[in-house]
Design a protein around this motif. Structure first.
Motif, PDB file in Angstrom:
ATOM      1  N   ILE A   1       0.833  -1.202   0.000  1.00  0.00           N
ATOM      2  CA  ILE A   1       0.000   0.000   0.000  1.00  0.00           C
ATOM      3  C   ILE A   1       0.870   1.254   0.000  1.00  0.00           C
ATOM      4  O   ILE A   1       0.596   2.219  -0.737  1.00  0.00           O
ATOM      5  CB  ILE A   1      -0.948  -0.002   1.208  1.00  0.00           C
ATOM      6  N   PHE A   2       1.931   1.238   0.806  1.00  0.00           N
ATOM      7  CA  PHE A   2       2.841   2.387   0.826  1.00  0.00           C
ATOM      8  C   PHE A   2       3.484   2.597  -0.539  1.00  0.00           C
ATOM      9  O   PHE A   2       3.744   3.739  -0.946  1.00  0.00           O
ATOM     10  CB  PHE A   2       3.920   2.193   1.897  1.00  0.00           C
ATOM     11  N   TYR A   3       3.750   1.503  -1.242  1.00  0.00           N
ATOM     12  CA  TYR A   3       4.312   1.613  -2.597  1.00  0.00           C
ATOM     13  C   TYR A   3       3.363   2.388  -3.503  1.00  0.00           C
ATOM     14  O   TYR A   3       3.786   3.250  -4.282  1.00  0.00           O
ATOM     15  CB  TYR A   3       4.568   0.219  -3.158  1.00  0.00           C
ATOM     16  N   LEU A   4       2.070   2.099  -3.397  1.00  0.00           N
ATOM     17  CA  LEU A   4       1.068   2.823  -4.192  1.00  0.00           C
ATOM     18  C   LEU A   4       1.002   4.292  -3.796  1.00  0.00           C
ATOM     19  O   LEU A   4       0.703   5.157  -4.628  1.00  0.00           O
ATOM     20  CB  LEU A   4      -0.300   2.171  -4.025  1.00  0.00           C
ATOM     21  N   PHE A   5       1.308   4.563  -2.513  1.00  0.00           N
ATOM     22  CA  PHE A   5       1.306   5.947  -2.036  1.00  0.00           C
ATOM     23  C   PHE A   5       2.591   6.687  -2.410  1.00  0.00           C
ATOM     24  O   PHE A   5       2.697   7.894  -2.209  1.00  0.00           O
ATOM     25  CB  PHE A   5       1.163   5.989  -0.506  1.00  0.00           C
TER      26      PHE A   5
END
Length: 363
Positions: free
Chosen positions: A121-125
């Motif tokens: 999820i952090f990667y998408l952010f």
């Protein structure tokens, strides 16, 4: 935002409190267990001392917040993994809360399924994440029954520090300053008294029975220490079963007090900081005492310090090991959950007189 436990000076009551300082903001993830979370504290001490403008938020159980109370620029964010942040939807919510804190990078020193979901999820952010190298292959070789590679592995606290180095914040752990001795509150002094005896802490339990010194031998250790008359012994533990056992044990001796169930976690840490020595299994209490520079004597069973979980800053001679000639497969596991046939009594090869001698030697 998840409701944090009460400790306003160290647990943020608002996002503004966390983000108001200038500088980069690192999120550190370590949900459990207590010993592994405690190992993180000296690393964060080194990081904040080397990079005073850096902000750090530790994502963990709110219960563990007192571990980090003496470290500047460190806040704890309560991960409610059994409630608000449970499941995929809860982890998505948790990641969004972290983004609202304006986190600039993430240090994942846990590397489990939940943290891998958060990493995605952090990667998408667009938030960079660095993860711990747990050395799984090396640990498998260390604990193998056949073709064992018996060698010292990198300590866990150094593995944590390596994650910060990957983020651009290398530190020298040899320069860590330990927490100061804490002032004892009236409620603690009511239990401990204020005499001039040496204070010995004993934490006789661990998560797995294979790491617990047999109770009859521990009673012999306590009996010999109690007979010294110049010592006051405090028994540490938690949970109904341990509290009952420790209360019963303490009642048989003049200079022994069980504090299990009588103090808050923060008060227990205050008491630990005033000990002269802590006798512990390979468990969380060893790491908690080490935070305060207390001498820690650790008893080992089917686990071994070579796996990297020895207490921070303690000399090797304070690790009391079983008879490795009689039990050559030690360590049989990293966490003590694998006990080969014939290894059930491995800790009985550590004689009580050896334990008592080491305690008195350290004192």
């Amino acid at each position: 935002m998840a409701s944090p436990p009460s400790k306003p000076e160290k647990i943020s009551s608002s996002r503004r409190e966390i983000t108001r300082k200038e500088g980069e903001h690192i999120l550190v993830i370590r949900f459990s267990a207590m010993g592994d979370v405690a190992i993180l504290a000296p690393v964060l001490q080194a990081v904040t001392a080397s990079y005073p403008s850096l902000k750090i938020t530790v994502l963990t159980r709110g219960f563990f917040a007192p571990i980090f109370r003496n470290i500047p620029n460190v806040w704890v964010y309560n991960a409610d993994l059994k409630g608000l942040h449970s499941g995929i939807r809860g982890l998505c919510r948790l990641a969004s809360e972290m983004r609202e804190l304006e986190v600039s990078a993430v240090a994942d020193v846990h590397d489990v399924l939940r943290t891998n979901v958060l990493r995605s999820i952090f990667y998408l952010f667009g938030i960079p994440v660095k993860q711990i190298d747990k050395g799984r292959a090396e640990k498998k070789a260390l604990t193998a029954e056949k073709n064992k590679v018996f060698t010292q592995l990198k300590p866990t606290f150094q593995r944590y520090a390596d994650v910060f180095a990957q983020l651009g914040y290398p530190v020298d752990l040899s320069k860590v300053t330990f927490h100061n001795k804490q002032k004892l509150s009236p409620s603690i002094l009511k239990i401990t008294g204020s005499d001039q005896k040496k204070w010995v802490g004993i934490a006789p339990f661990a998560q797995h029975n294979s790491k617990v010194y047999p109770m009859d031998l521990m009673e012999e250790v306590i009996d010999r220490l109690d007979a010294q008359q110049n010592l006051k012994i405090f028994l540490f533990g938690g949970g109904a079963a341990e509290i009952e056992k420790l209360d019963s044990l303490a009642g048989s001796y003049e200079n022994v007090t069980s504090i299990a169930g009588k103090l808050s976690f923060e008060e227990e840490l205050d008491l630990i900081s005033n000990l002269d020595v802590m006798l512990s299994m390979d468990s969380g209490n060893a790491h908690l005492a080490a935070l305060y520079g207390i001498s820690v004597i650790t008893l080992w069973g089917v686990t071994h310090p070579y796996a990297g979980f020895a207490a921070f800053g303690q000399p090797d001679e304070n690790n009391l090991l079983p008879d490795l000639e009689k039990y050559p497969s030690v360590p049989t596991s990293i966490y003590g959950n694998v006990v080969p046939k014939g290894y059930e009594d491995v800790m009985r090869s550590i004689p009580p007189e050896r334990v008592v001698q080491k305690v008195l030697e350290v004192l």
